[in-house]
Design an enzyme around this catalytic site. Sequence first.
Site, PDB file in Angstrom:
ATOM      1  N   THR A 366       0.919  -1.121   0.000  1.00 38.26           N
ATOM      2  CA  THR A 366       0.000   0.000   0.000  1.00 38.26           C
ATOM      3  C   THR A 366       0.953   1.163   0.000  1.00 38.26           C
ATOM      4  OG1 THR A 366      -1.595  -1.237   1.296  1.00 38.26           O
ATOM      5  CG2 THR A 366      -1.711   1.136   1.533  1.00 38.26           C
ATOM      6  N   GLY A 458       0.871  -1.275   5.334  1.00 36.89           N
ATOM      7  CA  GLY A 458       1.179  -2.304   6.337  1.00 36.89           C
ATOM      8  C   GLY A 458       0.003  -3.128   6.796  1.00 36.89           C
TER       9      GLY A 458
HETATM   10  O1  DON Z   1      -7.006  -1.870   3.038  1.00 35.50           O
HETATM   11  C1  DON Z   1      -6.229  -2.476   3.753  1.00 35.50           C
HETATM   12  O2  DON Z   1      -6.211  -2.352   4.949  1.00 35.50           O
HETATM   13  C2  DON Z   1      -5.216  -3.411   3.140  1.00 35.50           C
HETATM   14  N1  DON Z   1      -5.654  -3.843   1.845  1.00 35.50           N
HETATM   15  C3  DON Z   1      -3.903  -2.732   3.074  1.00 35.50           C
HETATM   16  C4  DON Z   1      -2.836  -3.665   2.576  1.00 35.50           C
HETATM   17  C5  DON Z   1      -1.499  -3.181   2.922  1.00 35.50           C
HETATM   18  O3  DON Z   1      -1.320  -2.178   3.556  1.00 35.50           O
HETATM   19  C6  DON Z   1      -0.364  -3.987   2.521  1.00 35.50           C
HETATM   20  N2  DON Z   1       0.836  -3.235   2.813  1.00 35.50           N
HETATM   21  N3  DON Z   1       1.835  -3.233   3.149  1.00 35.50           N
END
Ligand code: DON
Length: 562
Positions: A366, A458
């Site tokens: 993300t 994260g």
């Molecule tokens: O929306 C969410 O909370 C997750 N899809 C975020 C995924 C994520 O942060 C992966 N990252 N490092």
Amino acid sequence: MTLRCTFIFLACLAGAALPAGAAGQPVEFKQGVVVSVSQPASEAGLAILKKGGNAVDAAVATAFALAVTHPAAGNIGGGGFMVVHPPSGKPLVFDYRETAPAAAHQLMFRKDESPYRHQMAGVPGTVRGMALAHQRLGKLPWKTLLTPAVRLGEEGFVLDKHHAESLNKVVAAAKDFAELRRVFGRADGTPWRPGDRLVQPDLARTLRLIAEKGPDTFYAGSVADLIVAEMKAGGGLITRDDLASYQAVERQPIHGVYRGYDVYAPPPPSSGGICLVQMLNVLENFDLKKHERFSAPTLHLMAEAMRRAYCDRARFLGDPAFVKTPPHLTTKEYAKKLAGEIDLRKATTSADLAKDLPLAAEGESTTHFSVIDKDGLAVANTYTLEHSYGARVVVKGAGFLLNNEMMDFNKRPGVTDRKGTIGTDPNLIAPGKRMLSSMTPTIVAKDGKVVLITGSPGGRTIINTVLSVVVNVIDYEMPIQEAVDAPRLHHQWFPDELRLERMNDYPATVAGLKDLGHRVLKAANAAKAPKQGDAHSIWINPQTGGYVGAADKRLSGYVAGY
Ligand code: DON
């Protein structure tokens, strides 16, 4: 999402030559700042500010640029949340979270299915989200905002060490994804090296279409045709109707007050705002500064606040169009009750918090960026493809990756286990529903003036990363770079364990936490210890009014300002 994946495993950047303004060198600016994971994307946002665009214009330009320069998470095939704090008037949120396609249903996933499949893609929200933010608050023409991204796609951009390594890793792992290898691999099949140029002509064409014809081309025009063809070819669920009916939504942020500071973060379908405010409300009942920041008593209190908020997250939160969010979660009274239940001498057992829930882990990328302009208009934006490079599916002919955001739903009804799987009702799959997120782009203000813009990737760790930064700045008055660099703590109810970055540097604290009954996870190898988040932040100096950007050294990152 597995807990393993909630941590970003990254090559250590220590010793790498950093350009001026890069991670670790905070500078104070007067007119505007953009901080993101990618230098060309931060510079794209800055160019828009210098052209007379406001922070929302710059955020839109940065988001489209990141779709080119940070393909692991920057996107047009995913979704996210943008929090905006105007210089006067009410803060607001643009929710452009993906939705489940109409053909999705509660029992569509079997245990242990690959996360990298067409069926894992939710209906993308980013293009509509950017268009809504622009329509509501932007100043410059839409096309102008996409110009830097189109150019970066057409002419290419220079890969830094992190991005070269990241591409090499995904290309090597993507045996079954020929289009990904074609688009993101080096033409001669050798690995990328820092300094190489990545050119993406298909993506540039798609972005040019969106720039010239507007967002409808993505949802009902020629880009939609390519997405639907890709779905048909790979057995995915997204249809033309799903795309045509997708809407971004303007919402009110969750608002909390922490030690006199106003905190704004997204409401459901993100769990970020509610959990962050709940944890801060609990911590407000204690004098955190009585103990050192990385002492066992402080970390114990933070972990106990986390444990409780994440339990409530599992129990109550989901898309507000489908489930009602209980109003008590963010009240001071509820926090006082929770604080009263924390034993200062002993860790609570996570299982004891939810005896009524029958008991039986998130991905690697993300990205968050922060923007402020000369008038004090502030933007915190976090968006995602869920895992790094999402579903690994590049839409043929369109050059962009689709998300695998369906992973964020509770995929096995009733199966909530001690490993972190959640199967509670509020976040079960339903057609058109938005999957629960942890994204927490956050703006902190005092007396109506922004003091901090932050957020992070994260997975489930995001909310705790933001909590750490906020506590570092408000309670421990750390300079922003120190607040961003400081080790982070994560507890997510289940698994019932504590993760602390760089814990090998704090043996006495770890021993103290163990004495209190916490299970503290130890990295097998300190040099390879997992890192938590990537919080590109801005702090506004109350004395000078100047803007201090802090890029997070954990990944890559760049402060662009003037
Ligand atoms: O929306 C969410 O909370 C997750 N899809 C975020 C995924 C994520 O942060 C992966 N990252 N490092």
